[in-house]
Design a protein around this motif. Sequence first.
Motif, short mmCIF file in Angstrom:
data_model
loop_
_atom_site.label_atom_id
_atom_site.label_comp_id
_atom_site.label_asym_id
_atom_site.label_seq_id
_atom_site.Cartn_x
_atom_site.Cartn_y
_atom_site.Cartn_z
N ILE A 161 49.70 32.99 17.52
CA ILE A 161 48.93 31.82 17.19
C ILE A 161 49.41 31.11 15.99
CG2 ILE A 161 46.59 30.66 16.89
CD1 ILE A 161 46.98 32.02 19.69
N TYR A 162 49.52 29.92 16.03
CA TYR A 162 49.95 29.18 14.80
C TYR A 162 48.77 28.16 14.43
CZ TYR A 162 54.68 30.86 15.42
OH TYR A 162 55.95 31.74 15.55
N TYR A 163 48.71 28.01 13.11
CA TYR A 163 47.74 26.94 12.81
C TYR A 163 48.32 26.19 11.37
CZ TYR A 163 43.25 24.43 11.35
OH TYR A 163 42.34 23.47 11.21
N ALA A 168 61.47 25.47 17.12
CA ALA A 168 62.42 26.33 16.85
C ALA A 168 61.71 27.76 16.55
CB ALA A 168 63.19 25.82 15.89
N LEU A 169 60.48 27.75 15.56
CA LEU A 169 59.99 29.18 15.46
C LEU A 169 59.33 29.80 16.69
CD1 LEU A 169 57.67 28.56 12.08
CD2 LEU A 169 59.74 30.09 12.52
N SER A 170 58.91 29.04 17.60
CA SER A 170 58.25 29.65 18.68
C SER A 170 59.21 30.26 19.62
CB SER A 170 57.53 28.51 19.51
OG SER A 170 58.41 27.65 20.40
N GLY A 171 60.47 29.82 19.48
CA GLY A 171 61.74 30.36 20.15
C GLY A 171 61.73 29.71 21.86
N LEU A 172 61.08 28.64 21.90
CA LEU A 172 61.21 27.82 23.38
C LEU A 172 62.26 26.87 23.15
CD1 LEU A 172 59.90 27.44 25.98
CD2 LEU A 172 58.76 25.49 25.03
N SER A 173 63.31 26.99 24.06
CA SER A 173 64.27 25.96 23.91
C SER A 173 64.57 25.36 25.41
CB SER A 173 65.78 26.71 23.65
OG SER A 173 65.99 27.82 24.83
#
Length: 693
Positions: free
Chosen positions: A596-598, A613-618
């Motif tokens: 979870i990011y806030y 980019a931090l989430s790793g989704l591309s």
Amino acid sequence: MTKSLNTTQFHLGVCYYPEHWAEELWEDDYRRMRECGFTIIRVAEFAWSIFEPSEGEFHFELFDRALAAAHKHGLKVILGTPTATPPAWLTTKYPETLNAAQNGVLYQHGQRRHFNYNSPVYRRLAARIAQRMAEHYKDHPAVIGWQIDNELNCEMNVFYSQADHIAFRSWLQEKYGTLEQLNHAWGTVFWNQTYSDWEQVHLTRPTVSNAPNPHQSLDEKRFFSDSAISYCRLQADIIRDIVPSYQWVTHNGIFGHLDNHKLTRTTLDFMSYDSYPNISTIMPDLGDRPLLDQKWSWNLSVVRSISPHFCVMEQQSGACGWFTRLETPAPLPGQMRLWTYQSIAHGADMLLYFRWRTASIGTEMYWHGINDYSNQENRKVREAALVGKELQQIGSQIVGQRYLAEAAIIKSYDNEWDGELDSWHGPLERYSLLEWYKACVRAHIPTDALYIDEETTLEQLSSYKLLVYPHATIITATHAKLLEAYARQGGTVIFGCRSGYKDENGHCRMEPLPGPLAELCGIEVEDFTRIGPHQTTPDIRWVVDSGTELSVRAPEFNDILRITSESAQSIGHYSGGSYYEGSVAAARNTLGKGAIYYFGSAFTETAAAKLLALSGLSSPAAALMELPEQVELHRRQRPGSEQDTWFLLNYAHNSQTVVIRQQMRDLLSGKLLQGAVTMRPFDVLILTAGGEG
């Protein structure tokens, strides 16, 4: 239950108004429609006076001839119930059917949508015309479906007639049961607004500084929505009781103060949309680098969240404007085709252009169609015919394919409606949402819109790798637990500032912010501020794994965070000379298999891209192709198949080069493509892997 347009044939067509034109034109019009590859028309949604020229006197002859001629030329027909424009005899005899302004002044006959949904007289007469039309045309071989009314809540989405005030009281009595419960929900103890009798309760009325009770205003919008749904369902139920089961029921358009998910779930077979991308040239989206006509892909994502397969009942084919002004440019050569495939890529399995011929009279005489006033062949007719030819070849291959997305941006009607008055979070949501969508589109990550409500399930959430809820201002404990369960299974959720501080009544919570999200996010908000017009906007700085420091702007609003969980960590701090410089600005909490990011601010496109980019989704196409920023990517797949269909849409006004890393077939041209491929301005490629068709 998910509502979708279920068809094995792609229908391409056009909106047509036989009552506007000399009957001698009909046959030639229909012949030329068929030459364009059209198979369907929509008629009658503004023709109440044709069907019922005086109260109780019904005539169907004109449309009988029009439908017979259409059928002769092989055209299917969508019939619109004509209740968006009541006849003059009705509003003259029954003025109580008219809508009213908030100050009580009645809107008069003329234009459209000047009636109210709750007048018993209007509901009775609207039900009767729908019934008579259904009885008359139920067995007509050309009729394939029905459109209820036209563009509910377009032009006018607030209603203050006497009938609406009365209906609102009944709605509140059913919702709350007692005045004590109502007074609590509306916080009427503040400024001595407490009600002691139901007759004292009204819809919002003019107030000092035009500042109504915010909790009353939120309920008012919920009521407006339920009123429109009830009105639509009245007609839909009557039609379904009469017509054969193969004739479907839909409604067109998405406008304010209407829960279109609930409307479709309770009333329709599927949703239809009216798509006018060039309006973006006069109403560009907010922020840097506007998407312009590409922004319509977000609108279509919203439609897809309602009906995975839908109809575009009105697709822009010309410049837009009303009788007082010509507002938008004409579509450039190729843009009409581009916008058509934009709609199809998002799930449109039926599409009708608006309109066959530009009206030479009335309010919409500058709202241009395929044919101009002269009725001579032009480039738009030729472009429509090209699309018709292409869809005759590939329509059966793409119809019924589902849209695939690994990311979704979350919205809710409560936040949307509450944010109309509350400028602390309404503008933030609109700004951040589009900045996130820009980041996803330009990273070539297909993205869904996801409306969260009482029907939302963990199964729905689990199909995504990433959920973004830009500003979850009103959020319930139930939805917080749902998002927690999603994260524990391995999903990633990203929140922005101003999250979790209101309950379902719009009350500010008396608990540490972000309220029911605090434990989920592993943080508390210890301070917050809006950025003033003469204050410096701070940055948020964080260090990535490589040791490189990144910096993004933190505009509009700042939450100052405190880490409260051992599983959470700071990933960014404020910088820029403010009193909270060095304080935690962004945090990441590990929860089960997920995160979870806030993010303590509104989102810019740059910030969203960094968080992506931090989430790793591309991009799901990263291994298959290299795409320039202005070429949009969409992915569809037939259920039960692993064969992807890739839609590539070039919105650039110049040629763009895409690099295809393995041999693929373009369904539109039939060509096998590999390596560098040039896409002309507004060009479209529809690709399948391995050279398969």
